[in-house]
Design a protein around this motif. Structure first.
Motif, mmCIF file in Angstrom:
data_model
loop_
_atom_site.group_PDB
_atom_site.id
_atom_site.type_symbol
_atom_site.label_atom_id
_atom_site.label_comp_id
_atom_site.label_asym_id
_atom_site.label_seq_id
_atom_site.Cartn_x
_atom_site.Cartn_y
_atom_site.Cartn_z
ATOM 1 N N ALA A 1 36.172 60.401 40.529
ATOM 2 C CA ALA A 1 35.552 59.221 39.929
ATOM 3 C C ALA A 1 36.219 57.990 40.524
ATOM 4 C CB ALA A 1 35.723 59.233 38.414
ATOM 5 N N THR A 2 35.437 57.039 40.965
ATOM 6 C CA THR A 2 35.977 55.820 41.556
ATOM 7 C C THR A 2 36.382 54.837 40.472
ATOM 8 O OG1 THR A 2 34.585 56.077 43.522
ATOM 9 C CG2 THR A 2 35.517 53.901 43.122
ATOM 10 N N LEU A 3 37.662 54.547 40.392
ATOM 11 C CA LEU A 3 38.158 53.565 39.436
ATOM 12 C C LEU A 3 37.979 52.159 39.980
ATOM 13 C CD1 LEU A 3 39.702 53.012 36.762
ATOM 14 C CD2 LEU A 3 41.805 53.097 38.119
ATOM 15 N N SER A 4 38.256 51.989 41.271
ATOM 16 C CA SER A 4 38.117 50.682 41.911
ATOM 17 C C SER A 4 37.902 50.882 43.397
ATOM 18 C CB SER A 4 39.372 49.828 41.674
ATOM 19 O OG SER A 4 39.276 48.588 42.343
ATOM 20 N N ASP A 5 37.016 50.071 43.984
ATOM 21 C CA ASP A 5 36.784 50.126 45.427
ATOM 22 C C ASP A 5 36.590 48.706 45.945
ATOM 23 O OD1 ASP A 5 36.430 51.008 47.969
ATOM 24 O OD2 ASP A 5 34.448 51.885 47.658
ATOM 25 N N THR A 6 37.686 47.954 45.911
ATOM 26 C CA THR A 6 37.692 46.572 46.378
ATOM 27 C C THR A 6 38.770 46.438 47.449
ATOM 28 O OG1 THR A 6 39.384 45.791 44.816
ATOM 29 C CG2 THR A 6 37.081 45.831 44.037
#
Length: 255
Positions: free
Chosen positions: A165-170
């Motif tokens: 699961a992607t928590l953050s992709d910045t």
């Protein structure tokens, strides 16, 4: 005292310390967390376990060879170590040892993921792993700091069966977890910048709970460890990186 519930495949199930000075390491951690140490004896290479209030926390043993790094090693649960070894290879990792049986305990293998982080897999067969989570002196979180985030995410999904699961992709933070929200049990952190700046390599980080992070970090310093800087507050708790007297790093986080 939070007891650990059932552990799904791919989730952290065990961790242990490889140390160049067993007596000094045992003295440090038992004084820091109130752990007790029991050795399995020379027959098992002086490997032993660390417990808290009679509940299993982790393993500890001397280095197996002089070049071995002094680290906290992390093991993910598997129902079939042999099948996992094949998945590791198919996903671009390397099997460095095993699978091998420990009679009456389980079956394990050690591997290296495509980003170069060492990771173990444990198939329980009597030893079910750590028994407590989320309290002072118990594991609270596990994550791999990687310099090849995309490969790491793909590897743990394919080889370990992570429901990623992607928590953050910045640009500021790339982070993936095993499971979502309160069900998450481990993470993958894109630490490319930090590792490059410090000359580090990919590896796993162990977070140990502390009821008072500041006081526990101060106690670690008194016992011969190091804790550079001051604890910081995060959305997940107050934390600080600590190294034991042999330079083996772990994280303290408030629980």
């Amino acid at each position: 005292m939070p007891a650990r519930g059932p552990v799904p495949d791919g989730a952290p199930v065990w961790f242990d310390l490889a140390t160049p000075d067993l007596d000094r390491s045992v003295a440090f951690y038992t004084a820091l967390f109130g752990w007790e140490h029991t050795s399995y004896g020379a027959e098992f290479g002086d490997y032993g376990q660390l417990t808290k209030d009679g509940q299993v926390i982790a393993g500890v043993g001397p280095l197996m060879y002089p070049e071995q790094a002094a680290v906290w090693g992390v093991y993910l649960r598997t129902s079939d170590a042999d099948a996992t070894a094949e998945k590791v290879r198919a996903a671009g990792g390397q099997v460095s040892f095993g699978p091998e049986d420990i009679p009456g305990q389980g079956r394990f293998l050690n591997a290296v993921d495509p980003a170069g982080a060492e990771i173990g897999f444990w198939q329980p067969g009597g030893q079910d792993g750590f028994a407590l989570v989320g309290e002072h002196g118990a594991p609270a979180w596990f994550e791999t700091w990687t310099n090849d985030y995309d490969k790491a995410v793909a590897f743990y999904a394919d080889a370990a069966g992570w429901p990623v699961a992607t928590l953050s992709d910045t640009p500021e933070l790339r982070y993936t977890t095993y499971g979502e929200g309160r069900d998450a049990v481990a993470g993958i952190y894109d630490a490319t910048a930090e590792l490059a700046a410090n000359g580090g390599s990919s590896g796993w980080a162990v977070y140990l709970g502390a009821d008072d992070v500041d006081a526990t970090a101060a106690r670690a310093r008194e016992l011969g460890g190091t804790a550079p800087g001051e604890p910081v507050d995060t959305p997940y708790g107050r934390r600080i990186a600590v190294a034991d007297p042999h330079g083996t790093w772990f994280q303290l986080i408030s629980v």
